[in-house]
Motif scaffolding. Structure first.
Motif, PDB file in Angstrom:
ATOM      1  N   VAL A 167      20.827 -16.891 -28.802  1.00 14.54           N
ATOM      2  CA  VAL A 167      20.285 -17.353 -30.284  1.00 14.54           C
ATOM      3  C   VAL A 167      19.800 -16.327 -30.616  1.00 14.54           C
ATOM      4  CG1 VAL A 167      18.273 -18.513 -31.032  1.00 14.54           C
ATOM      5  CG2 VAL A 167      19.293 -19.645 -29.104  1.00 14.54           C
ATOM      6  N   PRO A 168      20.355 -15.688 -31.867  1.00 10.77           N
ATOM      7  CA  PRO A 168      19.622 -14.680 -32.676  1.00 10.77           C
ATOM      8  C   PRO A 168      18.582 -15.327 -33.217  1.00 10.77           C
ATOM      9  CG  PRO A 168      22.209 -15.422 -33.589  1.00 10.77           C
ATOM     10  CD  PRO A 168      21.576 -16.449 -32.463  1.00 10.77           C
ATOM     11  N   GLN A 169      17.762 -14.268 -33.353  1.00 11.91           N
ATOM     12  CA  GLN A 169      16.112 -14.665 -33.646  1.00 11.91           C
ATOM     13  C   GLN A 169      15.590 -13.588 -34.530  1.00 11.91           C
ATOM     14  OE1 GLN A 169      12.261 -15.146 -31.268  1.00 11.91           O
ATOM     15  NE2 GLN A 169      13.136 -16.964 -31.513  1.00 11.91           N
ATOM     16  N   GLY A 170      15.062 -14.015 -35.706  1.00  6.60           N
ATOM     17  CA  GLY A 170      14.292 -13.019 -36.603  1.00  6.60           C
ATOM     18  C   GLY A 170      13.089 -13.199 -36.530  1.00  6.60           C
ATOM     19  N   GLY A 171      12.602 -13.474 -37.814  1.00  5.01           N
ATOM     20  CA  GLY A 171      11.005 -13.807 -37.964  1.00  5.01           C
ATOM     21  C   GLY A 171      10.647 -15.336 -37.334  1.00  5.01           C
ATOM     22  N   ASN A 172      11.350 -16.163 -36.842  1.00  6.36           N
ATOM     23  CA  ASN A 172      11.416 -17.344 -36.222  1.00  6.36           C
ATOM     24  C   ASN A 172      10.498 -18.515 -37.375  1.00  6.36           C
ATOM     25  OD1 ASN A 172      11.265 -19.652 -34.417  1.00  6.36           O
ATOM     26  ND2 ASN A 172      10.012 -18.614 -33.112  1.00  6.36           N
ATOM     27  N   THR A 173      10.837 -18.145 -38.715  1.00  8.64           N
ATOM     28  CA  THR A 173       9.967 -19.163 -39.759  1.00  8.64           C
ATOM     29  C   THR A 173      11.075 -20.203 -40.097  1.00  8.64           C
ATOM     30  OG1 THR A 173      10.741 -17.541 -41.347  1.00  8.64           O
ATOM     31  CG2 THR A 173       8.647 -17.087 -40.335  1.00  8.64           C
ATOM     32  N   GLY A 174      12.129 -20.349 -39.531  1.00 10.05           N
ATOM     33  CA  GLY A 174      13.039 -21.380 -39.950  1.00 10.05           C
ATOM     34  C   GLY A 174      12.482 -22.975 -39.968  1.00 10.05           C
ATOM     35  N   LEU A 175      12.845 -23.721 -40.728  1.00 15.13           N
ATOM     36  CA  LEU A 175      12.111 -25.155 -40.499  1.00 15.13           C
ATOM     37  C   LEU A 175      13.326 -26.168 -39.984  1.00 15.13           C
ATOM     38  CD1 LEU A 175      10.514 -24.849 -44.030  1.00 15.13           C
ATOM     39  CD2 LEU A 175       9.449 -24.697 -41.712  1.00 15.13           C
ATOM     40  N   PHE A 183      18.383 -25.120 -25.009  1.00 14.63           N
ATOM     41  CA  PHE A 183      17.964 -25.179 -23.658  1.00 14.63           C
ATOM     42  C   PHE A 183      17.861 -23.682 -23.040  1.00 14.63           C
ATOM     43  CE2 PHE A 183      19.633 -29.286 -23.372  1.00 14.63           C
ATOM     44  CZ  PHE A 183      20.671 -29.436 -24.223  1.00 14.63           C
ATOM     45  N   ASP A 184      18.769 -22.782 -22.481  1.00 15.08           N
ATOM     46  CA  ASP A 184      18.268 -21.917 -21.826  1.00 15.08           C
ATOM     47  C   ASP A 184      19.054 -20.480 -22.535  1.00 15.08           C
ATOM     48  OD1 ASP A 184      20.458 -21.868 -18.981  1.00 15.08           O
ATOM     49  OD2 ASP A 184      20.632 -22.413 -21.039  1.00 15.08           O
ATOM     50  N   GLU A 185      19.515 -20.780 -23.710  1.00 18.55           N
ATOM     51  CA  GLU A 185      20.255 -19.503 -24.415  1.00 18.55           C
ATOM     52  C   GLU A 185      19.285 -18.251 -24.298  1.00 18.55           C
ATOM     53  OE1 GLU A 185      20.332 -22.872 -24.998  1.00 18.55           O
ATOM     54  OE2 GLU A 185      20.279 -22.781 -27.378  1.00 18.55           O
ATOM     55  N   VAL A 186      19.853 -17.200 -24.229  1.00 18.20           N
ATOM     56  CA  VAL A 186      19.232 -15.565 -24.018  1.00 18.20           C
ATOM     57  C   VAL A 186      18.626 -15.579 -25.879  1.00 18.20           C
ATOM     58  CG1 VAL A 186      19.395 -13.400 -23.963  1.00 18.20           C
ATOM     59  CG2 VAL A 186      20.625 -15.323 -22.210  1.00 18.20           C
ATOM     60  N   ILE A 187      17.620 -15.407 -25.921  1.00 11.89           N
ATOM     61  CA  ILE A 187      17.014 -15.087 -27.170  1.00 11.89           C
ATOM     62  C   ILE A 187      17.455 -13.425 -27.466  1.00 11.89           C
ATOM     63  CG2 ILE A 187      15.127 -15.003 -28.712  1.00 11.89           C
ATOM     64  CD1 ILE A 187      13.739 -16.979 -26.802  1.00 11.89           C
ATOM     65  N   ILE A 188      18.086 -13.217 -28.701  1.00 11.28           N
ATOM     66  CA  ILE A 188      18.247 -11.933 -29.277  1.00 11.28           C
ATOM     67  C   ILE A 188      17.474 -11.594 -30.377  1.00 11.28           C
ATOM     68  CG2 ILE A 188      20.033 -10.034 -29.773  1.00 11.28           C
ATOM     69  CD1 ILE A 188      21.976 -11.545 -28.201  1.00 11.28           C
ATOM     70  N   ASN A 189      16.344 -10.915 -30.290  1.00  7.23           N
ATOM     71  CA  ASN A 189      15.374 -10.705 -31.436  1.00  7.23           C
ATOM     72  C   ASN A 189      15.595  -9.486 -32.046  1.00  7.23           C
ATOM     73  OD1 ASN A 189      12.893 -10.192 -32.893  1.00  7.23           O
ATOM     74  ND2 ASN A 189      12.300 -12.178 -32.383  1.00  7.23           N
ATOM     75  N   VAL A 190      15.892  -9.437 -33.260  1.00  6.05           N
ATOM     76  CA  VAL A 190      16.147  -8.156 -33.720  1.00  6.05           C
ATOM     77  C   VAL A 190      14.918  -7.497 -34.245  1.00  6.05           C
ATOM     78  CG1 VAL A 190      18.659  -8.728 -34.410  1.00  6.05           C
ATOM     79  CG2 VAL A 190      16.712  -9.022 -36.177  1.00  6.05           C
ATOM     80  N   GLY A 191      13.677  -7.777 -34.000  1.00  6.26           N
ATOM     81  CA  GLY A 191      12.466  -7.401 -34.587  1.00  6.26           C
ATOM     82  C   GLY A 191      12.281  -5.877 -34.528  1.00  6.26           C
ATOM     83  N   LEU A 192      12.942  -5.164 -33.741  1.00  7.61           N
ATOM     84  CA  LEU A 192      12.880  -3.688 -33.456  1.00  7.61           C
ATOM     85  C   LEU A 192      13.473  -2.866 -34.276  1.00  7.61           C
ATOM     86  CD1 LEU A 192      12.423  -3.076 -29.589  1.00  7.61           C
ATOM     87  CD2 LEU A 192      10.613  -3.259 -31.172  1.00  7.61           C
ATOM     88  N   MET A 193      14.560  -3.713 -34.860  1.00 13.03           N
ATOM     89  CA  MET A 193      15.487  -3.040 -35.992  1.00 13.03           C
ATOM     90  C   MET A 193      14.926  -3.208 -37.293  1.00 13.03           C
ATOM     91  SD  MET A 193      18.864  -4.427 -34.093  1.00 13.03           S
ATOM     92  CE  MET A 193      20.240  -3.861 -35.332  1.00 13.03           C
ATOM     93  N   SER A 237       6.425 -13.044 -42.436  1.00 12.68           N
ATOM     94  CA  SER A 237       6.844 -12.868 -41.213  1.00 12.68           C
ATOM     95  C   SER A 237       8.310 -12.987 -41.034  1.00 12.68           C
ATOM     96  CB  SER A 237       6.560 -14.078 -40.374  1.00 12.68           C
ATOM     97  OG  SER A 237       5.090 -14.421 -40.466  1.00 12.68           O
ATOM     98  N   CYS A 238       8.961 -13.402 -42.279  1.00  6.77           N
ATOM     99  CA  CYS A 238      10.348 -13.673 -42.064  1.00  6.77           C
ATOM    100  C   CYS A 238      11.442 -12.440 -42.370  1.00  6.77           C
ATOM    101  CB  CYS A 238      11.076 -14.481 -43.185  1.00  6.77           C
ATOM    102  SG  CYS A 238      10.670 -14.115 -44.799  1.00  6.77           S
ATOM    103  N   HIS A 239      12.433 -12.103 -41.383  1.00  5.71           N
ATOM    104  CA  HIS A 239      13.322 -10.932 -41.586  1.00  5.71           C
ATOM    105  C   HIS A 239      14.333 -11.048 -42.522  1.00  5.71           C
ATOM    106  CE1 HIS A 239      12.242 -10.041 -36.971  1.00  5.71           C
ATOM    107  NE2 HIS A 239      11.283  -9.972 -37.841  1.00  5.71           N
TER     108      HIS A 239
END
Lengths: 565, 251
Positions: A167-175, A183-193, A237-239
């Motif tokens: 699951v690509p993830q940014g600010g996680n503000t989606g509605l 389920f157990d998808e691996v979260i790929i959060n780009v917050g450090l970029m 919060s959103c990217h």
């Protein structure tokens, strides 16, 4: 691949009635209200009885039957997790072709990213697994924090080879539940970029990494005398990567257009780790198919956006904001027409909210007061942005006074300084927050012809009666209604009255069931209310082309039936 | 009774200001200007007093360049009856402003002069006090509550001071400067904006008021404050203690 296509087309042909979208046939196939399978759109339900795809599943508390939903995993969790009656997210089965994470995978990721950026900590995963509305919650065991495109590419290449869903993830503000695992998808959060890579002060082109927070970009641009072409309530919060991936709309769309116009280029990584460099900074480039548009709005299902190149606008000094009250919706429409004509090139925002929304905000937020002294049925925010303060102010005043004389406006105020302007905006932008505090909320984001927008609110009010508080507000200038139903708690009866009524109503007027929020997981199966089966079939082929194993953000955006296993 | 309210046009409170490269002052080109927030509060209080029946007329006055008319228009849109614009392109310091206001007071004969406690561009907090001294009137500064007694011609004012609240009684005419918690200013409503268009703004010059504007203060330089140094991340409690002991010398 051809076999899959043919099988799909056969299934579609078998259910011939569904080929025509947005017409009565869908309404006739309303599901039996007592059936366990609560799938909402006619198409899905019909397929259900034939193919028996949707068995109720235990083992995951992903919004299945109401009673079981809140037990199990949630017991003992400190966080209040609201359970939803939203039937559209029910009955999803975990794709058995996806692998499960094992220790070798974790070690490999640690090798690429370093120990610190491979997160297995339960508390942090808890937050990353839950969406902003606390409506959707996944059970991922791993979150990865890549620092650059190369790392993203290596991660995806590996996941693709291992068939690990992500699951690509940014600010996680989606509605719509698009940014959290199902389920157990691996979260790929780009917050450090989160670096700004370049800014051209002559052309206004900004090149930055996908993890930059929108508000931070706005602050950076402010020092240079520029503004971002989009603005939304979630800006803190959103990217930008998430904004681009969801084709976010916002408050300024009426003036600067959508991201499809303002994004000049982007860099994305596809499922197999391929880095697509489409990071142009040119205003005009007609060389071949413009692929970046596929990624804009595809909600992370075709690739992970890693860099964005966006055209920013010069910050104009004269910003004026008026908050006006109108007696009825017809006046609102007339004011919109008049505003476009009389304010023309300086109009930069046109938002509306109804009295129920105003009441909600006044009751649930601190430090807000109704700018207008009297209570009215509708309130409108009109913002102008231009380069000549006196000129703009006169223009706005003249327009408003004329509207006052014509009886379109019953009362109104003009902000005299930035503080007053912020407090007016706080009311409009605070409605979402107030709704969260008020209890249970069913949220719909519809595009409708302007003259129809409030009819659906009234119709729904009549239909729900005392059961819930129906609120309508949104980007009137863009024909976008945010329809929200607030109740003390979630319940089956309510959701049954709301869905599919709202979708069918929208479909009947050839509207969009998701103007700007996207489909995510909430409306993945509802796409047929707004798009024909032929177009959806091509979308599915494109998805198969770019992501054959379907590891990118599975179970979202496109109907689950198209990817049955 | 007439109330005179002095309002100043300043850089909008929410704007991030920058110092001009030649260090002569703050950059005000292309920057949003608004009425000083404390002046808004002062005007609001004057309007409330008028609405309560204690005053017949509220006059707003502003001293500065031609754009001050915009600020006066805001004041009129809030409800002031008329405006006075003392036009000048020089940026005056508080003493000169006080002298001008004194001359105006001698012409207009107000029962009360309201000012904001300070302007957010210079933070001087001097003008109100100087006006009172020049006129020989009592003053009540940092007002957080004002109660008038019409018959006895006195005002009871709660002042916000460092130790808490101080209540003063002043004879009218008096000078009152307003603090943040006095009131919440009203918004400029459309009907009032319409009415404001026909309200008069009288133009005057410093010569008309026979004021000597020579200043004995010269601004030499304006610079930004030193940038805050970023913090240092420490990796363990031991390292923290070591730094506190050897670098910050506080342990």
């Amino acid at each position: 691949m051809m076999m899959m296509m043919m099988m799909m087309m056969q299934r579609l042909r078998r259910s011939e009635e569904f080929i025509r979208f947005g017409c009565k046939s869908l309404i006739n196939l309303r599901p039996n209200k007592n059936s366990v399978s609560r799938s909402v759109s006619g198409f899905v339900n019909h397929y259900d009885t034939k193919g028996r795809l949707f068995e109720s599943k235990n083992g995951n508390h992903y919004n299945t039957e109401l009673h079981h939903r809140c037990l199990g995993r949630n017991l003992g969790m400190l966080q209040q997790y609201k359970c939803f009656g939203s039937s559209s997210a029910s009955q999803i089965e975990r794709n058995p072709l996806f692998s499960s994470l094992d220790s070798k995978d974790v070690s490999y990721f640690k090798e690429i990213l370093g120990d610190k950026n491979v997160v297995e900590d339960e508390e942090r995963l808890e937050t990353a697994n839950t969406d902003w509305m606390k409506k959707y919650k996944g059970s991922s065991k791993l979150m990865l924090l890549p620092k650059n495109t190369e790392e993203v590419s290596q991660i995806l290449k590996y996941c693709d080879s291992r068939c690990l869903a992500v699951v690509p993830q940014g600010g996680n503000t989606g509605l719509v539940g698009g940014s959290v695992p199902v389920f157990d998808e691996v979260i790929i959060n780009v917050g450090l970029m989160n670096k700004v890579l370049a800014f051209d002060e002559v052309s206004g082109v900004l090149v930055c990494e996908a993890g930059c927070i929108l508000e931070n970009l706005a602050t950076f641009l402010d020092t240079k005398g520029f503004i971002m072409p989009l603005d939304l309530g979630a800006k803190g919060s959103c990217h930008i990567g998430g904004n681009v991936s969801t084709n976010a709309g916002g408050l300024r769309l009426i003036r600067y257009g959508s991201l499809h116009g303002t994004v000049l280029g982007l860099e994305a990584v596809t499922a197999n780790g391929n880095v697509l460099d489409m990071l142009g900074t040119l205003r005009k480039d007609n060389t071949g198919y413009d692929l970046k548009h596929l990624f804009i709005g595809s909600e992370g299902s075709l690739g992970i956006v890693t860099k964005v190149s966006i055209l920013t606008q010069p910050k104009l000094s004269s910003v004026n904001l008026a908050f006006i009250a109108c007696k009825d919706y017809l006046s609102c429409q007339k004011i919109l027409v008049e505003a476009k004509r009389n304010l023309g090139e300086i109009l930069s925002a046109f938002e509306f909210l109804d009295n129920n929304s105003m009441d909600l905000v006044l009751n649930h937020l601190d430090g807000v007061r109704n700018p207008v002294s009297s209570t009215e049925n509708f309130y409108i925010l009109i913002e102008t942005t231009g380069s000549d303060e006196t000129n703009d102010r006169e223009k706005l005043e003249a327009f408003l006074l004329k509207s006052l004389e014509k009886g379109l406006v019953s009362d109104g105020v003009i902000a005299q300084d930035i503080n007053q302007a912020s407090s007016f905006w706080r009311i409009r932008e605070g409605i979402t927050e107030a709704l969260q505090k008020a209890g249970a909320v069913y949220k719909y984001d519809l595009s409708l012809p302007v003259e129809e927008i409030y009819n659906i609110v009234n119709d729904l009010r009549g239909r729900l009666g005392d059961l819930a508080n129906v609120m309508g507000y949104g980007h009137l200038g863009d024909g976008n209604l945010h329809l929200n139903i607030s109740a003390a708690d979630y319940n089956d009866k309510l959701i049954g009255l709301i869905e599919p009524y709202v979708y069918e109503w929208t479909s009947k007027h050839r509207g969009s069931i998701s103007a700007e929020h996207g489909l995510g997981v909430m409306k993945a199966n509802e796409i047929f209310y707004s798009k024909s089966p032929e177009t959806v079939a091509i979308m599915a082929s494109i998805k198969k082309l770019l992501d054959p194993k379907g590891i990118l953000n599975p179970y979202k955006v496109l109907p689950h039936t198209l990817f049955s296993h | 009774m007439k109330i005179l309210v002095a309002v100043k046009r300043v850089v909008d409170y929410a704007v991030k200001i920058r110092v001009k490269p030649d260090k002569t002052g703050v950059d005000t080109q292309n920057v949003k200007m608004s009425m000083n927030p404390f002046c808004e509060i002062a005007l609001e209080e004057a309007l409330r007093i008028k609405e309560a029946g204690f005053a017949k007329e509220v006059v707003a006055v502003s001293i500065g360049p031609s754009q001050c008319v915009d600020t006066l228009r805001t004041g009129l849109a809030m409800g002031a009856d008329r405006g006075i614009h003392v036009e000048t392109n020089t940026s005056f310091l508080p003493l000169t402003i006080a002298k001008i206001l004194k001359s105006l007071a001698e012409v207009e004969n107000p029962g009360l002069i309201f000012l904001g406690k300070q302007a957010i561009d210079d933070d001087c907090n001097q003008t109100g006090q100087m006006v009172a001294a020049l006129l020989g009137w009592p003053q009540a500064t940092f007002a957080s509550k004002v109660v008038l007694d019409k018959d006895k011609h006195i005002a009871t004012v709660d002042r916000e001071v460092d130790g808490g609240l101080e209540t003063l009684c002043v004879d009218l005419p008096a000078v009152i400067t307003t603090d943040l918690r006095l009131n919440q200013p009203r918004y400029a409503s459309l009907p009032n904006i319409m009415k404001a268009k026909s309200k008069p703004i009288k133009k005057m010059t410093v010569q008309d008021l026979k004021v000597d504007v020579k200043s004995d203060i010269e601004i030499l330089e304006v610079t930004e404050p030193p940038k805050r140094k970023s913090g240092v991340m420490v990796s363990s409690v031991d390292e923290l203690i070591e730094k506190l002991r050897n670098e910050a010398h506080v342990v």
